[in-house]
Design an enzyme around this catalytic site. Structure first.
Site, short mmCIF file in Angstrom:
data_model
loop_
_atom_site.label_atom_id
_atom_site.label_comp_id
_atom_site.label_asym_id
_atom_site.label_seq_id
_atom_site.Cartn_x
_atom_site.Cartn_y
_atom_site.Cartn_z
N GLU A 122 68.51 43.81 -73.64
CA GLU A 122 67.72 44.72 -74.48
C GLU A 122 68.03 46.18 -74.12
O GLU A 122 67.14 47.02 -73.93
CB GLU A 122 66.22 44.44 -74.38
N HIS B 258 47.49 48.77 -75.63
CA HIS B 258 47.14 49.10 -74.25
C HIS B 258 48.04 50.15 -73.62
O HIS B 258 47.88 50.48 -72.45
CB HIS B 258 47.23 47.84 -73.37
N ARG C 264 50.00 53.29 -72.00
CA ARG C 264 49.45 54.42 -71.25
C ARG C 264 49.29 55.67 -72.11
O ARG C 264 48.32 56.41 -71.96
CB ARG C 264 50.37 54.75 -70.06
#
Length: 427
Positions: free
Chosen positions: A162, A253, A255
């Site tokens: 990836e 979620h 940061r």
């Protein structure tokens, strides 16, 4: 040191052009294999050490580990940092992966510095013991960067599954964007999921000989676990969606969304449920207290809202297969949901996966209350708008990314004569 001299090429299409292209390919192959040359004796298996620490990494690495394990020419080992302990263990159990090394670094309230230093020290000792020919890392976590850096310090070749995803904003996503860029700078083999990711790497001066377009292994993992007659491990999930209702899922979620942005997301979700009586919401609540406290303050006790601890991967994947709409700031879910024909509202202002936006499988609304509510209700109330998104072509893979990755590793180390055919989203 490699020579930087290149012989002049004949004009394209002129006499000797075909031979020149063959020479170029041969030169690129030899350049790559020279860079990867180590102390492995001819006939010995190629030792590959896969390093990861979180549930998303484990999910996307599992198909690669399984595929490598089927190759007689390769010996695969697994090292986990357990940056996220419980969420990681769910996936290890699901795919039957038993780590050879487990650093178990997770601590309460750990900082990025804590994770980085503990992972780096632990992996230094693992590499000394395992003596791999290739270290394989995935994606953009702190474990990813630590694994690549530990391998670099020992001058062990590194492969990045990836590779090449970019926003070119170092704080979005944070710290993932910089983790990924630094990792790519350290790596020798880059397994780019899409042609766009490959183009990013080329723009940054990465040697094209080491770049392979494979598709995303997330699709391999997803297709392996989604089943028509699936039985949920958590009984409470089997009731969704309730009769006569449409299921909306949310998982957010990151940061950069902590604080005011997540407050806006929560308010939008509450309004969406209250204004649409046929909608029920399931929110997978990340265990981080910064996230959990915000979501529970806005949504706990609201009718037709279920706040759940993160389900196991197979449960979540099969819940997505039943859902009508997904709202998320996750990276991986932008890839997985389109494979199920599930429209996504992206709760981020920037994404390293622009292919999804271009293909129309993901609609970018950011963590902003009014755009979230407006786009969600448009898709829920306009069948034609919904069909356009649900039927858009998934640009991320065909379920054969792990095979291409393993083929590319064998090719790079001289264990097979030809590279894999690259993944082409256009068919």
């Amino acid at each position: 040191m490699e020579s930087t001299h290149r012989a002049p090429r004949p004009a394209a299409g002129g006499e000797g052009a075909g031979a020149s292209r063959q020479d170029d390919r041969r030169s690129a192959r030899e350049r790559l294999r020279s860079r990867l040359a180590g102390t492995r004796r001819p006939g010995d298996p190629l030792t590959v050490l896969a390093v990861f620490g979180t549930r998303p990494e484990a999910t996307k690495m599992a198909p690669v580990i399984q595929e490598l394990g089927r190759r007689p020419s390769i010996r695969v080992q697994v090292a986990v940092t357990a940056q996220h302990r419980e969420l990681l263990d769910q996936v290890l159990d699901l795919f039957g992966i038993r780590p050879d090394f487990d650093l178990d670094i997770m601590r309460p309230q750990q900082t990025l510095t804590d994770i980085t230093t503990r992972a780096l020290r632990g992996l230094e000792a693992v590499l000394a013991q395992a003596r791999p020919d290739l270290v394989l890392v995935h994606g953009d976590t702190t474990t990813t960067l630590a694994g690549a850096l530990a391998a670099f310090y020992r001058q062990v070749p590194i492969g990045h599954v990836e590779a090449g995803l970019r926003t070119y904003d170092k704080y979005q996503p944070f710290p993932e964007e910089i983790n990924r860029r630094l990792t790519d700078a350290l790596c020798d083999l880059h397994f780019a999921p899409t042609p766009t990711a490959r183009a990013n790497l080329l723009r940054e001066g990465i040697d094209p000989a080491g770049i392979f377009v494979t598709g995303n292994t997330a699709i391999d993992a997803l297709l392996a676990v989604v089943q028509r007659d699936y039985r949920f491990r958590r009984d409470e999930l089997a009731r969704f969606p309730s009769p006569g209702r449409r299921l909306v899922l949310c998982e957010a979620h990151r940061r950069e969304n902590w604080g005011a942005p997540l407050e806006e997301v929560a308010r939008a979700l509450r309004r969406l449920v209250e204004r649409n009586p046929d909608v029920e919401l399931v929110y997978s609540v990340h265990p981080n207290p910064v996230v959990a406290d915000t979501i529970r303050r806005h949504l706990e006790g609201v009718e037709r809202v279920a706040l759940l601890d993160p389900p196991e991967y197979a449960d979540w994947a099969n819940l997505m297969a039943r859902a009508t709409l997904l709202l998320t700031d996750s990276g991986g879910l932008q890839e997985e949901a389109p494979a199920l024909g599930l429209p996504v509202l992206l709760l981020r202002d920037k994404t390293e996966r622009p292919e999804a936006i271009a293909a129309g499988t993901v609609l970018q609304v950011g963590p902003h209350e009014e755009p979230i509510l407006r786009e969600a209700e448009r898709l829920l109330r306009d069948p034609e708008a919904y069909r356009r998104v649900a039927r858009a072509r998934n640009p991320f893979g065909d379920g054969r990314a792990a095979r291409r990755t393993a083929d590319a590793i064998e090719y790079a180390f001289g264990l097979r004569p030809t590279p894999p055919e690259p993944w082409n989203p256009e068919g």
